[in-house]
Design a protein around this motif. Structure first.
Motif, mmCIF file in Angstrom:
data_model
loop_
_atom_site.group_PDB
_atom_site.id
_atom_site.type_symbol
_atom_site.label_atom_id
_atom_site.label_comp_id
_atom_site.label_asym_id
_atom_site.label_seq_id
_atom_site.Cartn_x
_atom_site.Cartn_y
_atom_site.Cartn_z
ATOM 1 N N ARG A 1 -20.163 1.701 -5.755
ATOM 2 C CA ARG A 1 -20.108 2.652 -4.648
ATOM 3 C C ARG A 1 -20.659 4.014 -5.052
ATOM 4 O O ARG A 1 -21.233 4.731 -4.234
ATOM 5 C CB ARG A 1 -18.670 2.755 -4.132
ATOM 6 N N TRP A 2 -20.493 4.381 -6.311
ATOM 7 C CA TRP A 2 -21.040 5.659 -6.777
ATOM 8 C C TRP A 2 -22.568 5.633 -6.755
ATOM 9 O O TRP A 2 -23.208 6.651 -6.449
ATOM 10 C CB TRP A 2 -20.548 5.966 -8.191
ATOM 11 N N LEU A 3 -23.161 4.506 -7.082
ATOM 12 C CA LEU A 3 -24.620 4.398 -7.036
ATOM 13 C C LEU A 3 -25.120 4.582 -5.606
ATOM 14 O O LEU A 3 -26.093 5.313 -5.363
ATOM 15 C CB LEU A 3 -25.065 3.038 -7.580
ATOM 16 N N TYR B 1 -8.605 4.545 -5.474
ATOM 17 C CA TYR B 1 -7.883 5.296 -6.500
ATOM 18 C C TYR B 1 -6.422 5.575 -6.142
ATOM 19 O O TYR B 1 -5.564 5.618 -7.021
ATOM 20 C CB TYR B 1 -8.569 6.640 -6.737
ATOM 21 N N PHE B 2 -6.129 5.822 -4.858
ATOM 22 C CA PHE B 2 -4.816 6.346 -4.480
ATOM 23 C C PHE B 2 -4.020 5.339 -3.662
ATOM 24 O O PHE B 2 -4.581 4.503 -2.948
ATOM 25 C CB PHE B 2 -4.973 7.655 -3.688
ATOM 26 N N CYS C 1 -23.300 11.846 -9.360
ATOM 27 C CA CYS C 1 -22.680 10.572 -8.981
ATOM 28 C C CYS C 1 -23.129 9.427 -9.878
ATOM 29 O O CYS C 1 -22.382 8.462 -10.087
ATOM 30 C CB CYS C 1 -23.014 10.234 -7.528
ATOM 31 N N PHE C 2 -24.340 9.495 -10.416
ATOM 32 C CA PHE C 2 -24.853 8.406 -11.237
ATOM 33 C C PHE C 2 -24.096 8.258 -12.558
ATOM 34 O O PHE C 2 -24.239 7.247 -13.245
ATOM 35 C CB PHE C 2 -26.345 8.624 -11.529
ATOM 36 N N PHE C 3 -23.294 9.259 -12.916
ATOM 37 C CA PHE C 3 -22.554 9.223 -14.179
ATOM 38 C C PHE C 3 -21.086 8.855 -13.977
ATOM 39 O O PHE C 3 -20.290 8.917 -14.912
ATOM 40 C CB PHE C 3 -22.660 10.581 -14.883
ATOM 41 N N GLN C 4 -20.711 8.471 -12.747
ATOM 42 C CA GLN C 4 -19.338 8.105 -12.451
ATOM 43 C C GLN C 4 -19.144 6.592 -12.560
ATOM 44 O O GLN C 4 -20.087 5.820 -12.357
ATOM 45 C CB GLN C 4 -18.947 8.571 -11.043
ATOM 46 N N LYS C 5 -17.924 6.188 -12.859
ATOM 47 C CA LYS C 5 -17.588 4.772 -13.011
ATOM 48 C C LYS C 5 -16.867 4.278 -11.773
ATOM 49 O O LYS C 5 -15.920 4.915 -11.298
ATOM 50 C CB LYS C 5 -16.715 4.563 -14.249
ATOM 51 N N ASP C 6 -17.304 3.144 -11.244
ATOM 52 C CA ASP C 6 -16.678 2.575 -10.050
ATOM 53 C C ASP C 6 -15.223 2.239 -10.346
ATOM 54 O O ASP C 6 -14.932 1.558 -11.337
ATOM 55 C CB ASP C 6 -17.438 1.311 -9.620
ATOM 56 N N VAL D 1 -24.934 -1.654 7.256
ATOM 57 C CA VAL D 1 -25.725 -2.300 6.198
ATOM 58 C C VAL D 1 -25.370 -1.725 4.835
ATOM 59 O O VAL D 1 -25.109 -2.456 3.876
ATOM 60 C CB VAL D 1 -27.233 -2.124 6.478
ATOM 61 N N LEU D 2 -25.341 -0.393 4.762
ATOM 62 C CA LEU D 2 -25.035 0.254 3.487
ATOM 63 C C LEU D 2 -23.559 0.086 3.127
ATOM 64 O O LEU D 2 -23.201 0.086 1.941
ATOM 65 C CB LEU D 2 -25.417 1.727 3.554
ATOM 66 N N GLY D 3 -22.699 -0.053 4.138
ATOM 67 C CA GLY D 3 -21.292 -0.327 3.867
ATOM 68 C C GLY D 3 -21.106 -1.680 3.198
ATOM 69 O O GLY D 3 -20.289 -1.831 2.283
ATOM 70 N N LEU D 4 -21.863 -2.687 3.652
ATOM 71 C CA LEU D 4 -21.818 -3.995 2.994
ATOM 72 C C LEU D 4 -22.262 -3.894 1.546
ATOM 73 O O LEU D 4 -21.676 -4.515 0.656
ATOM 74 C CB LEU D 4 -22.703 -4.980 3.760
ATOM 75 N N LEU D 5 -23.309 -3.104 1.292
ATOM 76 C CA LEU D 5 -23.770 -2.923 -0.094
ATOM 77 C C LEU D 5 -22.697 -2.226 -0.932
ATOM 78 O O LEU D 5 -22.517 -2.545 -2.110
ATOM 79 C CB LEU D 5 -25.061 -2.097 -0.102
ATOM 80 N N ALA D 6 -21.983 -1.268 -0.318
ATOM 81 C CA ALA D 6 -20.929 -0.557 -1.051
ATOM 82 C C ALA D 6 -19.764 -1.463 -1.386
ATOM 83 O O ALA D 6 -19.032 -1.213 -2.353
ATOM 84 C CB ALA D 6 -20.450 0.646 -0.237
ATOM 85 N N ASP D 7 -19.551 -2.535 -0.592
ATOM 86 C CA ASP D 7 -18.506 -3.501 -0.905
ATOM 87 C C ASP D 7 -18.935 -4.459 -2.013
ATOM 88 O O ASP D 7 -18.103 -5.113 -2.625
ATOM 89 C CB ASP D 7 -18.143 -4.313 0.348
#
Length: 428
Positions: free
Chosen positions: A83-85, A135-136, A190-195, A73-79
């Motif tokens: 993802r940082w949130l 990223y890589f 993590c809240f200050f990172q950019k996807d 469920v959370l993986g779908l949200l991350a897609d």
């Protein structure tokens, strides 16, 4: 088109460092529980209770079942969202749940806190390696995943060592209090990172996956074989990690000395092996298209006889066999996770890791601690640990069998990305 290498992405190294730190405390949290399990058992159960080990063994599934069920469920949200949130919220959730474990006054309350730890890690597990894959490049993911996964042996060992030391000085409850604090801090960062998917040149990664994308993943044979092999490996490592303290007591080793030794073995052997496995697999790609599975499979096949040698050898010689077995088990960590990323398209990559989490834990270490506890309670710890060695053998065979599919499946994803990102040729 895959993401450019870290040299072209200033945020890549920072992301790797932050996720490495989170992963470190992720595994510290998991294995603090294993280090203090005998004390938890003594707190909540009568001495000599034949069912006590099987019941305390349920603390691992309490975490793992909710971890594997929440991950899809959370993986779908991350897609679909940042993802940082997702990572930040979930890291803070599991850290508060870890602290609550120390406040538990009944076994039922302790069981409940481990459920919430699992939910928190269910969001972090799929999203974190997916951020790194964003990223890589495919050519460097073996070593990047190895660096990220180096936190597994180090964090596991630190969990044992810190758990044992804090327990000895302050009691088992303080072990949970203290390891929760860094997780809360890292989660807030993590809240200050950019996807990474918001960078220019990545419009295809913001598209939502279609049903066909998920079905294609399930038809990818190297993905299936990787999940099966990781399931057997996870069964072995989950059982070993949870029952090692009890096993050392069974072998008449003083826990205040033996547990730190095991932690040291895990740090040194696991760290060296994890890094070596990723770098070697990347280097071998030019000669062996299935190098990620080759390194993983050979490692498990070499770990199998060494682990049996540990069971039957007297101490201190048993430590030598254990060192060798742990070393070869961890060779797969970077390559197997890089292979997962390489055969899944960016739109479904977090979901692919989530599905992998569901499978390997449902059929792996969700039931290995209680099963091995059941075997040990009615036979002995040696019999339970022989089952662990068999799981190592199975994992090695499955990875080697899946080698022939890995190169084609990886190329198919790369070709599909090129088609999606190539500019249309105007008709004449």
């Amino acid at each position: 088109m895959t993401p450019p290498e870290s040299k072209a992405n200033p945020g890549a190294r920072a992301a790797l460092g932050l996720l490495l730190g989170i992963n470190l405390f992720n595994y510290i949290d998991r294995f603090v529980l294993a280090a203090v399990e005998p004390n938890i058992r003594a707190t909540f159960f009568a001495p000599g209770d034949p069912n006590a080990m099987a019941i305390t063994g349920l603390l691992a599934p309490a975490f793992l079942v909710t971890y594997m069920l929440s991950a899809p469920v959370l993986g779908l949200l991350a897609d679909r969202f940042s993802r940082w949130l997702i990572v930040g919220i979930c890291v803070i959730l599991w850290s508060f749940a870890t602290a609550a474990s120390g406040f538990a006054l009944t076994f039922a309350a302790l069981f409940a806190t481990r459920i919430f730890v699992g939910i928190g890690e269910g969001g972090y597990g799929p999203a974190a390696p997916t951020i790194l894959a964003d990223y890589f490049t495919q050519q460097t993911r073996g070593r990047i995943m190895a660096i990220f996964c180096a936190a597994i042996p180090v964090g596991s060992a630190l969990g044992y060592v810190l758990g044992g030391l804090i327990n000895h000085q302050l009691g088992w409850r303080w072990a949970f209090y203290l390891v929760a604090i860094p997780g809360i801090i890292l989660g807030l960062i993590c809240f200050f990172q950019k996807d990474p998917r918001t960078r220019a040149g990545f419009p295809q990664e913001r598209k939502r996956a279609r049903k066909a994308d998920y079905l294609a993943l399930l038809r990818t044979r190297s993905f299936v074989f990787n999940c099966l092999a990781q399931t057997a490996m996870t069964f072995a490592l989950g059982g070993l990690a949870f029952w090692m303290s009890a096993y050392l007591i069974f072998r008449n080793q003083a826990p205040e000395l033996a547990t730190p030794i095991f932690g040291g073995i895990t740090v040194v052997a696991g760290l060296l092996s994890t890094l070596l496995g990723g770098f070697v697999a990347d280097r071998l790609q030019k000669r062996y298209n299935g190098s990620y599975f080759l390194v993983s499979g050979i490692g498990m096949l070499l770990a199998f006889p060494l682990f049996i040698g540990m069971i039957y050898a007297p101490f201190p010689l048993a430590w030598v066999f254990l060192f060798g077995s742990v070393f070869f088990v961890f060779l797969n960590t970077g390559p197997s996770n890089a292979a997962l990323a390489n055969v899944a398209g960016p739109k479904v990559r977090a979901s692919a890791f989530a599905l992998n989490i569901l499978v390997i834990h449902f059929f792996g270490d969700a039931f290995s601690p209680p099963l091995l506890g059941f075997i040990a309670g009615r036979s002995n710890m040696n019999a339970a640990f022989l089952v662990i060695s068999l799981a190592m053998l199975v994992a090695g065979v499955v990875w080697l069998f899946g080698m022939k599919y890995l190169a084609a499946d990886t190329a198919a994803v790369e070709n599909q990305l090129l088609l999606e990102t190539s500019p249309a040729i105007p008709s004449t």
